[in-house]
Design a protein around this motif. Structure first.
Motif, PDB file in Angstrom:
ATOM      1  N   THR A 121       0.827  -1.210   0.000  1.00 53.17           N
ATOM      2  CA  THR A 121       0.000   0.000   0.000  1.00 53.17           C
ATOM      3  C   THR A 121       0.858   1.255   0.000  1.00 53.17           C
ATOM      4  OG1 THR A 121      -1.792  -1.124   1.184  1.00 53.17           O
ATOM      5  CG2 THR A 121      -1.751   1.289   1.274  1.00 53.17           C
ATOM      6  N   CYS A 122       1.909   1.253   0.802  1.00 48.18           N
ATOM      7  CA  CYS A 122       2.798   2.404   0.883  1.00 48.18           C
ATOM      8  C   CYS A 122       3.479   2.661  -0.460  1.00 48.18           C
ATOM      9  CB  CYS A 122       3.846   2.164   1.979  1.00 48.18           C
ATOM     10  SG  CYS A 122       5.021   3.514   2.179  1.00 48.18           S
ATOM     11  N   ARG A 123       3.964   1.623  -1.090  1.00 48.10           N
ATOM     12  CA  ARG A 123       4.629   1.790  -2.388  1.00 48.10           C
ATOM     13  C   ARG A 123       3.660   2.304  -3.446  1.00 48.10           C
ATOM     14  NH1 ARG A 123       7.012  -3.185  -0.660  1.00 48.10           N
ATOM     15  NH2 ARG A 123       5.534  -4.352  -1.956  1.00 48.10           N
ATOM     16  N   MET A 124       2.458   1.793  -3.448  1.00 48.82           N
ATOM     17  CA  MET A 124       1.460   2.253  -4.423  1.00 48.82           C
ATOM     18  C   MET A 124       1.104   3.715  -4.196  1.00 48.82           C
ATOM     19  SD  MET A 124      -1.075  -1.068  -4.570  1.00 48.82           S
ATOM     20  CE  MET A 124      -2.301  -0.145  -5.492  1.00 48.82           C
ATOM     21  N   LEU A 125       0.949   4.098  -2.933  1.00 46.45           N
ATOM     22  CA  LEU A 125       0.639   5.500  -2.636  1.00 46.45           C
ATOM     23  C   LEU A 125       1.752   6.428  -3.096  1.00 46.45           C
ATOM     24  CD1 LEU A 125      -0.966   5.290   0.933  1.00 46.45           C
ATOM     25  CD2 LEU A 125      -2.102   5.965  -1.194  1.00 46.45           C
ATOM     26  N   PHE A 126       2.995   5.973  -2.936  1.00 46.51           N
ATOM     27  CA  PHE A 126       4.111   6.811  -3.380  1.00 46.51           C
ATOM     28  C   PHE A 126       4.050   7.075  -4.882  1.00 46.51           C
ATOM     29  CE2 PHE A 126       8.313   6.772  -5.445  1.00 46.51           C
ATOM     30  CZ  PHE A 126       8.725   8.046  -5.079  1.00 46.51           C
ATOM     31  N   TRP A 127       3.856   6.031  -5.657  1.00 40.62           N
ATOM     32  CA  TRP A 127       3.854   6.224  -7.118  1.00 40.62           C
ATOM     33  C   TRP A 127       2.640   7.017  -7.568  1.00 40.62           C
ATOM     34  CZ3 TRP A 127       8.108   6.241  -9.453  1.00 40.62           C
ATOM     35  CH2 TRP A 127       9.151   5.406  -9.057  1.00 40.62           C
ATOM     36  N   CYS A 128       1.530   6.863  -6.887  1.00 38.66           N
ATOM     37  CA  CYS A 128       0.376   7.724  -7.184  1.00 38.66           C
ATOM     38  C   CYS A 128       0.685   9.178  -6.866  1.00 38.66           C
ATOM     39  CB  CYS A 128      -0.845   7.263  -6.380  1.00 38.66           C
ATOM     40  SG  CYS A 128      -1.553   5.698  -6.914  1.00 38.66           S
ATOM     41  N   ASN A 129       1.372   9.396  -5.742  1.00 40.99           N
ATOM     42  CA  ASN A 129       1.784  10.745  -5.348  1.00 40.99           C
ATOM     43  C   ASN A 129       2.756  11.340  -6.362  1.00 40.99           C
ATOM     44  OD1 ASN A 129       3.257  12.147  -2.272  1.00 40.99           O
ATOM     45  ND2 ASN A 129       2.300  13.125  -4.014  1.00 40.99           N
ATOM     46  N   PHE A 130       3.710  10.530  -6.817  1.00 42.44           N
ATOM     47  CA  PHE A 130       4.678  11.033  -7.797  1.00 42.44           C
ATOM     48  C   PHE A 130       3.994  11.386  -9.115  1.00 42.44           C
ATOM     49  CE2 PHE A 130       7.924  10.498 -11.122  1.00 42.44           C
ATOM     50  CZ  PHE A 130       8.880  11.396 -10.653  1.00 42.44           C
ATOM     51  N   ALA A 131       3.047  10.556  -9.538  1.00 39.14           N
ATOM     52  CA  ALA A 131       2.299  10.857 -10.760  1.00 39.14           C
ATOM     53  C   ALA A 131       1.502  12.149 -10.598  1.00 39.14           C
ATOM     54  CB  ALA A 131       1.369   9.694 -11.099  1.00 39.14           C
ATOM     55  N   ALA A 132       0.870  12.319  -9.435  1.00 37.65           N
ATOM     56  CA  ALA A 132       0.110  13.546  -9.165  1.00 37.65           C
ATOM     57  C   ALA A 132       1.029  14.761  -9.150  1.00 37.65           C
ATOM     58  CB  ALA A 132      -0.627  13.423  -7.835  1.00 37.65           C
ATOM     59  N   PHE A 133       2.248  14.576  -8.650  1.00 39.64           N
ATOM     60  CA  PHE A 133       3.242  15.651  -8.634  1.00 39.64           C
ATOM     61  C   PHE A 133       3.539  16.113 -10.061  1.00 39.64           C
ATOM     62  CE2 PHE A 133       7.786  16.726  -8.994  1.00 39.64           C
ATOM     63  CZ  PHE A 133       7.894  17.771  -8.087  1.00 39.64           C
ATOM     64  N   CYS A 134       3.801  15.172 -10.943  1.00 39.90           N
ATOM     65  CA  CYS A 134       4.111  15.516 -12.330  1.00 39.90           C
ATOM     66  C   CYS A 134       2.925  16.176 -13.024  1.00 39.90           C
ATOM     67  CB  CYS A 134       4.529  14.260 -13.093  1.00 39.90           C
ATOM     68  SG  CYS A 134       6.038  13.464 -12.478  1.00 39.90           S
ATOM     69  N   ILE A 135       1.735  15.616 -12.823  1.00 39.60           N
ATOM     70  CA  ILE A 135       0.539  16.158 -13.482  1.00 39.60           C
ATOM     71  C   ILE A 135       0.216  17.551 -12.967  1.00 39.60           C
ATOM     72  CG2 ILE A 135      -1.958  15.850 -13.724  1.00 39.60           C
ATOM     73  CD1 ILE A 135      -1.416  12.800 -13.620  1.00 39.60           C
ATOM     74  N   SER A 136       0.327  17.758 -11.658  1.00 38.65           N
ATOM     75  CA  SER A 136      -0.003  19.067 -11.096  1.00 38.65           C
ATOM     76  C   SER A 136       1.021  20.123 -11.513  1.00 38.65           C
ATOM     77  CB  SER A 136      -0.113  18.993  -9.571  1.00 38.65           C
ATOM     78  OG  SER A 136       1.094  18.531  -8.991  1.00 38.65           O
ATOM     79  N   TRP A 137       2.286  19.714 -11.720  1.00 41.26           N
ATOM     80  CA  TRP A 137       3.275  20.681 -12.219  1.00 41.26           C
ATOM     81  C   TRP A 137       2.918  21.114 -13.629  1.00 41.26           C
ATOM     82  CZ3 TRP A 137       6.553  21.421 -16.298  1.00 41.26           C
ATOM     83  CH2 TRP A 137       7.486  22.471 -16.154  1.00 41.26           C
ATOM     84  N   VAL A 138       2.552  20.157 -14.480  1.00 45.89           N
ATOM     85  CA  VAL A 138       2.155  20.489 -15.854  1.00 45.89           C
ATOM     86  C   VAL A 138       0.936  21.409 -15.839  1.00 45.89           C
ATOM     87  CG1 VAL A 138       1.256  19.552 -18.020  1.00 45.89           C
ATOM     88  CG2 VAL A 138       3.144  18.391 -16.851  1.00 45.89           C
ATOM     89  N   ALA A 139      -0.003  21.129 -14.952  1.00 47.65           N
ATOM     90  CA  ALA A 139      -1.203  21.975 -14.856  1.00 47.65           C
ATOM     91  C   ALA A 139      -0.832  23.401 -14.460  1.00 47.65           C
ATOM     92  CB  ALA A 139      -2.174  21.374 -13.846  1.00 47.65           C
ATOM     93  N   MET A 140       0.090  23.541 -13.515  1.00 39.69           N
ATOM     94  CA  MET A 140       0.537  24.865 -13.091  1.00 39.69           C
ATOM     95  C   MET A 140       1.272  25.567 -14.227  1.00 39.69           C
ATOM     96  SD  MET A 140       3.047  25.870  -9.887  1.00 39.69           S
ATOM     97  CE  MET A 140       4.398  24.822 -10.476  1.00 39.69           C
ATOM     98  N   PHE A 141       2.121  24.844 -14.932  1.00 42.09           N
ATOM     99  CA  PHE A 141       2.912  25.428 -16.016  1.00 42.09           C
ATOM    100  C   PHE A 141       2.027  25.866 -17.182  1.00 42.09           C
ATOM    101  CE2 PHE A 141       5.361  24.933 -19.969  1.00 42.09           C
ATOM    102  CZ  PHE A 141       6.421  25.777 -19.700  1.00 42.09           C
ATOM    103  N   VAL A 142       1.060  25.036 -17.522  1.00 42.52           N
ATOM    104  CA  VAL A 142       0.205  25.323 -18.673  1.00 42.52           C
ATOM    105  C   VAL A 142      -0.838  26.392 -18.364  1.00 42.52           C
ATOM    106  CG1 VAL A 142      -1.530  24.336 -20.234  1.00 42.52           C
ATOM    107  CG2 VAL A 142       0.549  23.047 -19.693  1.00 42.52           C
ATOM    108  N   SER A 143      -1.459  26.313 -17.186  1.00 45.80           N
ATOM    109  CA  SER A 143      -2.570  27.219 -16.877  1.00 45.80           C
ATOM    110  C   SER A 143      -2.120  28.540 -16.270  1.00 45.80           C
ATOM    111  CB  SER A 143      -3.541  26.529 -15.908  1.00 45.80           C
ATOM    112  OG  SER A 143      -2.953  26.385 -14.619  1.00 45.80           O
ATOM    113  N   GLY A 144      -1.062  28.509 -15.468  1.00 48.72           N
ATOM    114  CA  GLY A 144      -0.648  29.718 -14.774  1.00 48.72           C
ATOM    115  C   GLY A 144      -1.582  30.128 -13.662  1.00 48.72           C
ATOM    116  N   TRP A 145      -2.444  29.228 -13.229  1.00 48.02           N
ATOM    117  CA  TRP A 145      -3.424  29.546 -12.193  1.00 48.02           C
ATOM    118  C   TRP A 145      -2.802  29.433 -10.803  1.00 48.02           C
ATOM    119  CZ3 TRP A 145      -7.900  25.975 -14.286  1.00 48.02           C
ATOM    120  CH2 TRP A 145      -8.413  26.533 -15.457  1.00 48.02           C
ATOM    121  N   ALA A 146      -3.201  30.330  -9.925  1.00 47.61           N
ATOM    122  CA  ALA A 146      -2.735  30.271  -8.544  1.00 47.61           C
ATOM    123  C   ALA A 146      -3.238  29.002  -7.860  1.00 47.61           C
ATOM    124  CB  ALA A 146      -3.200  31.503  -7.776  1.00 47.61           C
ATOM    125  N   ALA A 147      -4.470  28.587  -8.200  1.00 50.23           N
ATOM    126  CA  ALA A 147      -5.029  27.369  -7.605  1.00 50.23           C
ATOM    127  C   ALA A 147      -4.186  26.146  -7.968  1.00 50.23           C
ATOM    128  CB  ALA A 147      -6.468  27.174  -8.061  1.00 50.23           C
TER     129      ALA A 147
END
Length: 424
Positions: A125-151
């Motif tokens: 469970t811990c390992r799966m949560l980590f990789w989900c977290n890492f994927a969310a990290f990458c996706i949220s960075w792209v969202a911030m870079f593309v949108s420029g939104w403060a949210a």
């Protein structure tokens, strides 16, 4: 030899001192499960390896039997320590089987065998949560870079904070060292620096002058309970600590970079990730908006991450210098210098505190994966009750937070002496 602003005087360039005996582990380098690097750091950067050895081997009878074959005679003409650090003129001994810390390690070893995880590594469970977290990290960075939104920047900061919590977990586990790069270095910390200063310095000498965290927030937030505060440090800084902590990642990055320039830290390409992150946002959105996006996510991370970390070692009990000095072993000393809250919280629910609500557990068993902390906490509480030892924990994190503010504002052990080798 310097380690994060603290001068150490390693007594030998060839041998390790553990429990007042000397060992030659160089032939053991290729066989050590934790790798050769941590052995070299324990010898070459610090003065004694007893605490590091005891803390990282919960199955200590097996570890002690293994190192016996590497024992050598004490070296002649050992250098005298030139600094007058209280308690540094001696060295700790290995604990007897009846000591508190020995008992609690034995109990943990039995538990891990029972669940068929003798090494104490992460659950699936811990390992799966980590990789989900890492994927969310990458996706949220792209969202911030593309949108420029403060949210989007706020979201990225929250996800990055969780990723940093995983990095704190991985840096203690040799088999997952590469995962620490993917969770500490990518957000601006240095897993290489943490491997030395956090694993072998902060954990071994918690809340002493040898702890790199002891003066880490000076002069803004004073955590040393033995020194006086001026009026700004007493009446202003403690109450604006959330503002100060928003700059925590910048300060950590710059302090490590300065040590790299002084030759005290190794140069790694991973160090370029945070500057490249900032440059990407500025190039995409211009200087003002790019910096605001960057500062937003860094502020969110700093506020969540460093608040939890400071609560761990600045509660009222953590400032009791007399109790720490009087501790009968290293484990008891850790019980004084750390504070937990929300006892009994499951691993899956402890994410809200970045899993730092189990910090006493983590300090007693630094190599144990945090997915095992709830079970280990129950073991610690049972052994504490048997030994009539106080286990510092609060039902509410708010109580610990209030105590932390008072500790920033008021020295609780003014002009007292903290023994670096208390708890021997």
């Amino acid at each position: 030899m310097w380690s994060s602003g603290v001068a150490f005087y390693p007594p030998s360039k060839r041998f390790w001192r553990i429990g007042k005996k000397w060992y030659d582990f160089e032939p053991f380098f290729p066989l050590h499960p934790g790798g050769a690097e941590i052995l070299q750091l324990a010898r070459d950067r610090f003065e004694d390896a007893t605490y590091a050895f005891e803390a990282h081997h919960h199955n200590y009878p097996r570890a002690r039997a293994l190192i016996a074959k590497y024992e050598v005679p004490a070296p002649k003409d050992l250098p005298l320590r030139s600094a007058g650090m209280p308690g540094a003129d001696t060295s700790p001994e290995l604990l007897g089987d009846d000591a508190f810390y020995s008992k609690v390690r034995k109990r943990l070893t039995q538990h891990l065998r029972a669940i068929r995880c003798p090494g104490g590594g992460p659950t699936q469970t811990c390992r799966m949560l980590f990789w989900c977290n890492f994927a969310a990290f990458c996706i949220s960075w792209v969202a911030m870079f593309v949108s420029g939104w403060a949210a989007a920047a706020v979201l990225f900061g929250l996800v990055a904070s969780l990723l940093g919590a995983f990095g704190h977990n991985w840096v203690h586990q040799p088999n997952y060292r590469s995962w620490a790069y993917l969770s500490l270095d990518v957000i601006g910390f240095s897993s290489t620096g943490w491997f030395r200063e956090h694993v072998l310095q902060h954990h071994m000498y918690t809340n002493t002058p040898w702890d790199n965290h002891f003066h880490g927030t000076d002069p803004f937030l004073v955590t040393d309970p033995t020194t006086p505060r001026h009026w700004i440090q007493s009446y202003v800084m403690p109450y604006i600590n959330p503002v100060i902590l928003t700059f925590g990642l910048y300060a950590n990055f710059l302090a490590h970079a300065a040590d790299m320039l002084k030759g005290r830290e190794e140069w790694r390409l991973w160090k370029a990730i945070l500057p490249l992150n900032i440059a990407a946002m500025v190039c995409r959105w211009g200087l003002l908006r790019g910096w605001m996006l960057t500062h937003t996510w860094i502020s969110v991370l700093g506020l969540w991450y460093f608040t939890m970390a400071l609560m761990n070692h600045n509660a009222e009990r953590c400032m009791d210098v007399d109790a720490r000095n009087a501790a009968r072993d290293w484990g008891e000393a850790q019980l004084v210098t750390c504070a937990d809250w929300s006892i009994g919280l499951s691993f899956e629910r402890a994410w809200r505190y970045l899993w730092l609500n189990f910090h006493t557990v983590h300090h007693l068993f630094p190599r144990l994966d945090f997915s095992h902390h709830p079970a280990a906490q129950q073991i610690i509480m049972e052994v504490c009750a048997e030994f009539n030892i106080h286990y510092s924990a609060a039902d509410s994190p708010l109580m610990i937070y209030k105590q932390m503010i008072r500790s920033f504002a008021t020295p609780r052990a003014l002009y007292k002496t903290v023994m670096v080798y208390g708890g021997m």
